[in-house]
Design an enzyme around this catalytic site. Structure first.
Site, PDB file in Angstrom:
ATOM      1  NE  ARG A  27      10.204 -17.313 -19.918  1.00  0.00           N
ATOM      2  CZ  ARG A  27      10.751 -18.315 -19.251  1.00  0.00           C
ATOM      3  NH1 ARG A  27      10.026 -19.403 -18.959  1.00  0.00           N
ATOM      4  NH2 ARG A  27      12.016 -18.270 -18.886  1.00  0.00           N
ATOM      5  CD  GLU A  47      16.844 -11.268 -18.798  1.00  0.00           C
ATOM      6  OE1 GLU A  47      17.707 -11.279 -17.905  1.00  0.00           O
ATOM      7  OE2 GLU A  47      16.212 -12.299 -19.121  1.00  0.00           O
ATOM      8  CE1 TYR A 130      22.292 -14.124 -18.320  1.00  0.00           C
ATOM      9  CE2 TYR A 130      20.937 -12.223 -17.721  1.00  0.00           C
ATOM     10  CZ  TYR A 130      21.077 -13.594 -17.913  1.00  0.00           C
ATOM     11  OH  TYR A 130      19.990 -14.410 -17.721  1.00  0.00           O
ATOM     12  CG  ASP A 148      22.248 -16.380 -15.184  1.00  0.00           C
ATOM     13  OD1 ASP A 148      22.502 -17.564 -15.520  1.00  0.00           O
ATOM     14  OD2 ASP A 148      21.147 -16.028 -14.721  1.00  0.00           O
ATOM     15  CB  CYS A 202      20.426 -27.586 -12.278  1.00  0.00           C
ATOM     16  SG  CYS A 202      22.115 -28.116 -11.976  1.00  0.00           S
ATOM     17  CB  CYS A 209      19.695 -35.261 -10.305  1.00  0.00           C
ATOM     18  SG  CYS A 209      20.940 -34.102  -9.728  1.00  0.00           S
ATOM     19  CB  CYS A 218      24.373 -34.694 -15.560  1.00  0.00           C
ATOM     20  SG  CYS A 218      25.112 -33.618 -14.333  1.00  0.00           S
TER      21      CYS A 218
HETATM   22 FE1  SF4 Z   1      21.997 -30.426 -12.561  1.00  0.00          FE
HETATM   23 FE2  SF4 Z   1      23.148 -32.582 -13.588  1.00  0.00          FE
HETATM   24 FE3  SF4 Z   1      21.385 -32.849 -11.646  1.00  0.00          FE
HETATM   25 FE4  SF4 Z   1      20.602 -32.077 -14.069  1.00  0.00          FE
HETATM   26  S1  SF4 Z   1      21.466 -34.051 -13.507  1.00  0.00           S
HETATM   27  S2  SF4 Z   1      19.963 -31.209 -12.100  1.00  0.00           S
HETATM   28  S3  SF4 Z   1      22.347 -30.835 -14.728  1.00  0.00           S
HETATM   29  S4  SF4 Z   1      23.370 -31.818 -11.501  1.00  0.00           S
END
Ligand code: SF4
Length: 359
Positions: A27, A47, A130, A148, A202, A209, A218
Protein backbone atom coordinates in the site's frame (compact mmCIF):
# COMPACT_ATOMS: atom_id res chain seq x y z
CA UNK A 1 -30.96 -2.44 -0.40
CA UNK A 2 -31.49 1.22 -1.34
CA UNK A 3 -28.77 3.50 -2.71
CA UNK A 4 -28.98 5.56 0.49
CA UNK A 5 -28.35 2.48 2.64
CA UNK A 6 -25.35 1.54 0.50
CA UNK A 7 -24.02 5.06 0.73
CA UNK A 8 -24.29 5.05 4.52
CA UNK A 9 -22.61 1.64 4.74
CA UNK A 10 -19.79 2.82 2.50
CA UNK A 11 -19.30 6.01 4.53
CA UNK A 12 -19.00 4.06 7.79
CA UNK A 13 -16.71 1.49 6.22
CA UNK A 14 -14.33 4.08 4.76
CA UNK A 15 -14.23 6.06 8.04
CA UNK A 16 -13.24 2.85 9.83
CA UNK A 17 -10.66 2.03 7.13
CA UNK A 18 -8.96 5.41 7.43
CA UNK A 19 -8.22 4.68 11.09
CA UNK A 20 -7.98 0.90 11.24
CA UNK A 21 -6.85 -0.21 7.75
CA UNK A 22 -3.78 -2.44 7.74
CA UNK A 23 -0.37 -1.00 7.01
CA UNK A 24 0.85 -3.35 4.25
CA UNK A 25 4.01 -3.03 2.18
CA UNK A 26 2.13 -2.92 -1.12
CA UNK A 27 0.00 0.00 0.00
CA UNK A 28 1.36 3.47 -0.88
CA UNK A 29 2.16 4.63 2.66
CA UNK A 30 4.82 1.93 2.96
CA UNK A 31 5.58 1.26 -0.70
CA UNK A 32 9.29 1.43 -1.43
CA UNK A 33 8.71 3.65 -4.45
CA UNK A 34 7.19 6.40 -2.28
CA UNK A 35 4.35 6.82 -4.82
CA UNK A 36 1.09 8.18 -3.52
CA UNK A 37 -1.00 5.98 -5.82
CA UNK A 38 -0.72 2.21 -5.53
CA UNK A 39 1.86 0.77 -7.92
CA UNK A 40 0.05 -1.72 -10.21
CA UNK A 41 3.10 -4.03 -10.09
CA UNK A 42 2.93 -4.09 -6.29
CA UNK A 43 -0.82 -4.67 -6.28
CA UNK A 44 -0.58 -7.51 -8.80
CA UNK A 45 2.39 -9.15 -7.08
CA UNK A 46 0.73 -9.03 -3.66
CA UNK A 47 -2.57 -10.36 -4.99
CA UNK A 48 -0.88 -13.34 -6.68
CA UNK A 49 1.08 -14.09 -3.51
CA UNK A 50 -2.02 -13.76 -1.34
CA UNK A 51 -3.94 -16.42 -3.27
CA UNK A 52 -4.35 -19.10 -0.59
CA UNK A 53 -1.50 -17.68 1.56
CA UNK A 54 -1.77 -15.55 4.72
CA UNK A 55 -0.78 -11.87 4.77
CA UNK A 56 1.72 -12.53 7.60
CA UNK A 57 3.56 -15.01 5.35
CA UNK A 58 3.35 -12.90 2.22
CA UNK A 59 4.85 -9.61 3.51
CA UNK A 60 8.42 -10.96 3.79
CA UNK A 61 8.24 -12.57 0.34
CA UNK A 62 6.79 -9.40 -1.15
CA UNK A 63 9.60 -7.23 0.27
CA UNK A 64 12.17 -9.71 -1.03
CA UNK A 65 10.68 -9.85 -4.55
CA UNK A 66 10.39 -6.06 -4.83
CA UNK A 67 13.94 -5.54 -3.59
CA UNK A 68 15.27 -8.10 -6.08
CA UNK A 69 12.98 -7.29 -9.03
CA UNK A 70 11.81 -3.67 -8.54
CA UNK A 71 9.48 -3.64 -11.54
CA UNK A 72 7.66 -5.99 -13.84
CA UNK A 73 10.32 -5.78 -16.57
CA UNK A 74 13.04 -6.83 -14.10
CA UNK A 75 10.90 -9.78 -13.03
CA UNK A 76 10.29 -10.71 -16.67
CA UNK A 77 14.05 -10.71 -17.32
CA UNK A 78 14.74 -13.00 -14.34
CA UNK A 79 15.54 -16.65 -14.81
CA UNK A 80 12.49 -18.85 -14.08
CA UNK A 81 14.53 -21.02 -11.71
CA UNK A 82 15.50 -17.97 -9.65
CA UNK A 83 11.84 -16.99 -9.38
CA UNK A 84 10.79 -20.52 -8.39
CA UNK A 85 13.58 -20.58 -5.83
CA UNK A 86 12.48 -17.24 -4.33
CA UNK A 87 8.90 -18.55 -4.28
CA UNK A 88 9.75 -21.58 -2.12
CA UNK A 89 7.44 -21.70 0.88
CA UNK A 90 4.54 -19.88 -0.84
CA UNK A 91 3.24 -23.16 -2.30
CA UNK A 92 1.45 -23.74 -5.60
CA UNK A 93 4.39 -23.36 -7.96
CA UNK A 94 2.04 -23.06 -10.91
CA UNK A 95 1.35 -19.55 -9.57
CA UNK A 96 5.07 -18.69 -9.66
CA UNK A 97 5.39 -19.94 -13.22
CA UNK A 98 2.33 -17.93 -14.26
CA UNK A 99 3.70 -14.91 -12.38
CA UNK A 100 6.87 -15.07 -14.47
CA UNK A 101 4.92 -15.68 -17.69
CA UNK A 102 2.58 -12.78 -16.90
CA UNK A 103 5.55 -10.46 -16.22
CA UNK A 104 6.91 -11.42 -19.65
CA UNK A 105 3.61 -10.61 -21.40
CA UNK A 106 3.28 -7.25 -19.60
CA UNK A 107 6.91 -6.34 -20.33
CA UNK A 108 6.86 -7.42 -23.97
CA UNK A 109 3.28 -6.76 -25.12
CA UNK A 110 2.19 -3.88 -22.89
CA UNK A 111 5.36 -1.81 -22.65
CA UNK A 112 5.90 -2.80 -19.00
CA UNK A 113 2.55 -1.32 -17.87
CA UNK A 114 -0.32 -3.43 -16.58
CA UNK A 115 -3.50 -2.83 -18.58
CA UNK A 116 -6.18 -0.86 -16.75
CA UNK A 117 -9.35 -2.70 -17.71
CA UNK A 118 -10.58 -5.78 -15.91
CA UNK A 119 -11.14 -7.55 -19.24
CA UNK A 120 -7.58 -6.92 -20.46
CA UNK A 121 -6.15 -7.98 -17.10
CA UNK A 122 -8.07 -11.25 -17.32
CA UNK A 123 -6.28 -12.11 -20.55
CA UNK A 124 -2.95 -12.24 -18.70
CA UNK A 125 -1.51 -15.55 -17.43
CA UNK A 126 -2.49 -16.43 -13.87
CA UNK A 127 -5.05 -13.62 -13.50
CA UNK A 128 -8.57 -14.79 -12.75
CA UNK A 129 -11.75 -12.82 -12.07
CA UNK A 130 -10.87 -11.91 -8.48
CA UNK A 131 -7.30 -10.76 -9.19
CA UNK A 132 -8.37 -8.77 -12.27
CA UNK A 133 -11.02 -6.95 -10.23
CA UNK A 134 -8.59 -6.34 -7.35
CA UNK A 135 -5.85 -4.89 -9.59
CA UNK A 136 -8.33 -2.82 -11.64
CA UNK A 137 -10.02 -1.38 -8.53
CA UNK A 138 -6.98 -0.86 -6.30
CA UNK A 139 -4.37 0.21 -8.84
CA UNK A 140 -6.63 2.12 -11.25
CA UNK A 141 -9.82 2.97 -9.34
CA UNK A 142 -11.99 0.94 -11.76
CA UNK A 143 -15.61 0.61 -10.63
CA UNK A 144 -15.51 -3.02 -9.69
CA UNK A 145 -15.28 -5.11 -6.53
CA UNK A 146 -13.17 -8.23 -6.02
CA UNK A 147 -15.17 -10.75 -4.01
CA UNK A 148 -13.23 -13.46 -2.20
CA UNK A 149 -14.11 -15.72 0.73
CA UNK A 150 -13.52 -12.95 3.28
CA UNK A 151 -15.79 -10.48 1.54
CA UNK A 152 -18.43 -13.15 0.94
CA UNK A 153 -18.48 -13.92 4.65
CA UNK A 154 -18.84 -10.26 5.68
CA UNK A 155 -21.70 -9.65 3.25
CA UNK A 156 -23.46 -12.93 4.05
CA UNK A 157 -23.47 -11.85 7.72
CA UNK A 158 -24.35 -8.22 7.09
CA UNK A 159 -27.46 -9.30 5.20
CA UNK A 160 -28.02 -12.62 7.06
CA UNK A 161 -28.15 -14.51 3.77
CA UNK A 162 -29.39 -18.02 4.38
CA UNK A 163 -28.10 -21.05 2.53
CA UNK A 164 -24.63 -22.26 1.59
CA UNK A 165 -22.39 -19.97 -0.46
CA UNK A 166 -22.95 -22.01 -3.60
CA UNK A 167 -26.56 -20.72 -3.49
CA UNK A 168 -26.09 -17.20 -2.09
CA UNK A 169 -23.16 -16.08 -4.27
CA UNK A 170 -25.22 -14.13 -6.84
CA UNK A 171 -26.93 -12.10 -4.09
CA UNK A 172 -23.61 -11.47 -2.39
CA UNK A 173 -22.22 -10.20 -5.70
CA UNK A 174 -25.18 -7.80 -5.98
CA UNK A 175 -24.58 -6.45 -2.47
CA UNK A 176 -20.88 -6.07 -3.26
CA UNK A 177 -21.66 -4.09 -6.43
CA UNK A 178 -23.97 -1.80 -4.47
CA UNK A 179 -21.03 -0.66 -2.35
CA UNK A 180 -18.94 0.55 -5.32
CA UNK A 181 -18.86 4.37 -5.45
CA UNK A 182 -20.11 5.54 -8.84
CA UNK A 183 -18.11 8.76 -8.69
CA UNK A 184 -14.39 9.25 -8.19
CA UNK A 185 -11.70 6.59 -7.86
CA UNK A 186 -12.66 5.28 -4.43
CA UNK A 187 -13.51 1.70 -5.50
CA UNK A 188 -10.03 0.51 -4.52
CA UNK A 189 -10.39 1.89 -1.01
CA UNK A 190 -13.76 0.19 -0.59
CA UNK A 191 -12.28 -3.10 -1.80
CA UNK A 192 -9.31 -2.84 0.56
CA UNK A 193 -11.54 -1.78 3.45
CA UNK A 194 -13.71 -4.84 2.87
CA UNK A 195 -10.63 -7.07 2.76
CA UNK A 196 -9.39 -5.59 6.04
CA UNK A 197 -12.76 -5.81 7.76
CA UNK A 198 -13.04 -9.49 6.82
CA UNK A 199 -9.48 -10.24 7.91
CA UNK A 200 -9.30 -8.31 11.17
CA UNK A 201 -12.86 -7.87 12.51
CA UNK A 202 -15.41 -10.12 10.83
CA UNK A 203 -13.19 -13.20 11.23
CA UNK A 204 -14.53 -16.68 10.43
CA UNK A 205 -14.54 -17.57 14.14
CA UNK A 206 -15.04 -15.11 16.98
CA UNK A 207 -15.91 -11.98 14.96
CA UNK A 208 -15.22 -8.79 16.98
CA UNK A 209 -18.63 -7.26 16.36
CA UNK A 210 -18.22 -4.69 19.15
CA UNK A 211 -15.52 -2.95 17.06
CA UNK A 212 -17.29 -3.31 13.71
CA UNK A 213 -18.42 -0.16 11.87
CA UNK A 214 -21.51 -2.07 10.66
CA UNK A 215 -22.69 -3.54 13.94
CA UNK A 216 -25.86 -1.38 13.93
CA UNK A 217 -26.60 -2.45 10.34
CA UNK A 218 -25.68 -6.10 10.59
CA UNK A 219 -28.56 -8.58 10.43
CA UNK A 220 -26.48 -11.51 11.73
CA UNK A 221 -25.35 -9.45 14.73
CA UNK A 222 -28.94 -8.36 15.39
CA UNK A 223 -30.08 -11.97 15.71
CA UNK A 224 -27.05 -12.80 17.84
CA UNK A 225 -25.65 -15.43 15.47
CA UNK A 226 -22.89 -13.94 13.34
CA UNK A 227 -21.05 -17.25 13.00
CA UNK A 228 -24.12 -18.99 11.58
CA UNK A 229 -23.47 -17.13 8.30
CA UNK A 230 -22.56 -18.14 5.72
CA UNK A 231 -23.80 -21.71 6.03
CA UNK A 232 -21.03 -24.18 5.35
CA UNK A 233 -20.89 -26.21 2.16
CA UNK A 234 -20.47 -29.90 2.98
CA UNK A 235 -16.74 -30.72 3.02
CA UNK A 236 -15.54 -32.92 0.17
CA UNK A 237 -13.72 -36.05 1.27
CA UNK A 238 -10.01 -35.77 0.45
CA UNK A 239 -8.74 -38.99 -1.16
CA UNK A 240 -5.35 -40.47 -0.28
CA UNK A 241 -2.77 -41.15 -2.99
CA UNK A 242 0.34 -43.25 -2.61
CA UNK A 243 3.79 -43.02 -4.14
CA UNK A 244 7.31 -44.38 -3.77
CA UNK A 245 10.26 -41.97 -3.84
CA UNK A 246 13.73 -43.22 -4.81
CA UNK A 247 16.62 -41.68 -2.87
CA UNK A 248 19.58 -42.78 -4.98
CA UNK A 249 22.93 -41.65 -3.61
CA UNK A 250 26.42 -42.03 -5.03
CA UNK A 251 29.10 -43.05 -2.59
CA UNK A 252 30.50 -39.49 -2.85
CA UNK A 253 27.24 -38.26 -1.24
CA UNK A 254 25.50 -36.78 -4.32
CA UNK A 255 21.78 -37.57 -4.63
CA UNK A 256 19.86 -37.97 -7.90
CA UNK A 257 17.37 -35.20 -8.72
CA UNK A 258 15.28 -34.78 -11.83
CA UNK A 259 12.93 -32.09 -13.10
CA UNK A 260 9.18 -32.69 -13.09
CA UNK A 261 7.28 -32.13 -16.35
CA UNK A 262 6.34 -28.47 -16.95
CA UNK A 263 2.62 -29.21 -16.88
CA UNK A 264 0.84 -30.53 -13.81
CA UNK A 265 1.35 -30.45 -10.08
CA UNK A 266 4.71 -28.97 -8.95
CA UNK A 267 5.41 -28.54 -12.69
CA UNK A 268 9.00 -27.68 -13.57
CA UNK A 269 10.23 -28.22 -9.99
CA UNK A 270 13.09 -30.51 -9.02
CA UNK A 271 12.30 -33.80 -7.27
CA UNK A 272 13.75 -37.14 -6.27
CA UNK A 273 12.59 -39.68 -8.86
CA UNK A 274 9.30 -41.26 -7.84
CA UNK A 275 6.47 -43.42 -9.09
CA UNK A 276 3.18 -41.82 -10.04
CA UNK A 277 0.95 -40.85 -7.14
CA UNK A 278 -2.13 -43.06 -7.30
CA UNK A 279 -4.96 -44.27 -5.09
CA UNK A 280 -3.72 -47.89 -4.98
CA UNK A 281 -0.76 -48.75 -2.77
CA UNK A 282 2.37 -49.75 -4.77
CA UNK A 283 3.58 -53.33 -4.37
CA UNK A 284 7.36 -53.94 -4.04
CA UNK A 285 7.44 -55.52 -7.49
CA UNK A 286 5.60 -52.64 -9.15
CA UNK A 287 7.84 -50.04 -7.52
CA UNK A 288 11.03 -51.96 -8.29
CA UNK A 289 10.17 -51.91 -12.01
CA UNK A 290 10.09 -48.09 -11.86
CA UNK A 291 13.25 -47.57 -9.79
CA UNK A 292 15.82 -45.38 -11.58
CA UNK A 293 18.65 -47.96 -11.21
CA UNK A 294 19.30 -51.60 -10.50
CA UNK A 295 20.57 -51.46 -6.93
CA UNK A 296 19.99 -52.94 -3.47
CA UNK A 297 17.02 -50.86 -2.51
CA UNK A 298 15.82 -50.79 1.09
CA UNK A 299 12.83 -49.07 2.61
CA UNK A 300 13.45 -46.07 4.90
CA UNK A 301 11.35 -46.56 8.07
CA UNK A 302 8.19 -44.43 8.32
CA UNK A 303 6.37 -42.42 5.65
CA UNK A 304 6.07 -38.82 4.50
CA UNK A 305 2.56 -37.35 4.52
CA UNK A 306 1.66 -34.19 2.64
CA UNK A 307 -1.68 -32.52 1.96
CA UNK A 308 -2.54 -30.92 -1.38
CA UNK A 309 -5.83 -29.12 -1.93
CA UNK A 310 -7.47 -32.08 -3.69
CA UNK A 311 -5.77 -35.07 -2.13
CA UNK A 312 -3.50 -36.25 0.65
CA UNK A 313 -0.25 -37.89 -0.37
CA UNK A 314 1.55 -40.68 1.47
CA UNK A 315 5.08 -41.39 0.29
CA UNK A 316 7.24 -44.40 1.06
CA UNK A 317 10.96 -43.81 0.53
CA UNK A 318 13.38 -46.33 -0.93
CA UNK A 319 17.06 -45.75 -0.58
CA UNK A 320 20.11 -47.17 -2.40
CA UNK A 321 23.79 -46.36 -2.94
CA UNK A 322 25.78 -46.73 -6.13
CA UNK A 323 29.40 -46.09 -7.11
CA UNK A 324 30.33 -42.49 -7.81
CA UNK A 325 31.68 -43.38 -11.24
CA UNK A 326 28.39 -44.89 -12.45
CA UNK A 327 27.16 -42.43 -15.04
CA UNK A 328 23.54 -43.54 -15.41
CA UNK A 329 20.77 -42.87 -14.66
CA UNK A 330 20.39 -39.42 -16.17
CA UNK A 331 19.51 -36.53 -13.92
CA UNK A 332 21.23 -33.98 -11.74
CA UNK A 333 23.49 -35.27 -8.98
CA UNK A 334 23.48 -32.88 -6.04
CA UNK A 335 25.17 -33.15 -2.62
CA UNK A 336 22.68 -32.74 0.26
CA UNK A 337 24.36 -29.53 1.44
CA UNK A 338 23.65 -27.91 -1.96
CA UNK A 339 19.90 -28.69 -2.04
CA UNK A 340 19.19 -25.06 -1.12
CA UNK A 341 20.48 -23.95 -4.51
CA UNK A 342 17.67 -25.86 -6.26
CA UNK A 343 13.94 -25.19 -6.52
CA UNK A 344 12.92 -28.15 -4.39
CA UNK A 345 9.25 -27.99 -3.33
CA UNK A 346 8.33 -28.31 0.35
CA UNK A 347 7.26 -31.91 -0.22
CA UNK A 348 10.74 -32.92 -1.44
CA UNK A 349 12.37 -31.06 1.44
CA UNK A 350 10.20 -33.14 3.77
CA UNK A 351 11.47 -36.26 2.00
CA UNK A 352 15.13 -35.18 2.45
CA UNK A 353 14.53 -34.40 6.14
CA UNK A 354 12.84 -37.74 6.65
CA UNK A 355 15.72 -39.66 5.08
CA UNK A 356 18.25 -37.82 7.21
CA UNK A 357 16.30 -38.37 10.42
CA UNK A 358 15.35 -42.00 9.85
CA UNK A 359 18.36 -43.60 8.31
FE1 SF4 B 1 -19.28 -9.20 10.91
FE2 SF4 B 1 -21.70 -8.21 11.37
FE3 SF4 B 1 -20.09 -8.70 13.40
FE4 SF4 B 1 -19.56 -6.71 11.72
S1 SF4 B 1 -21.29 -6.87 13.11
S2 SF4 B 1 -18.11 -8.22 12.53
S3 SF4 B 1 -20.28 -7.55 9.78
S4 SF4 B 1 -20.94 -10.22 11.99
Amino acid sequence: MSTTDSKALRRKLLAWYRTHGRDLPWRPSRAASGRTAPDPYHVWLSEIMLQQTMVSTVTGYFDHFVARWPNVSALAAADLDEVLHAWQGLGYYARARNLHRCAGVVANNHGGLFPESEDALRQLPGIGAYTAAAVAAIAYGAKTMPVDGNIERVLARLHALNGPLSITKPRIAEHARALIPMRGRGAGDVAQAMMDLGATVCAPRGPRCETCPWRRDCAAFAIGQPEAFPAKNPKPVRPIRHGVVFWLQRDNGAVLLRRRPEKGLLGGMMEFPSTDWRTAVWSREQARDLAPALASWRVVPGQVDHVFSHFALRLTIWRARIDADVTSPAGTWVPVERFDEFALPTLMRKVAKHVQEND
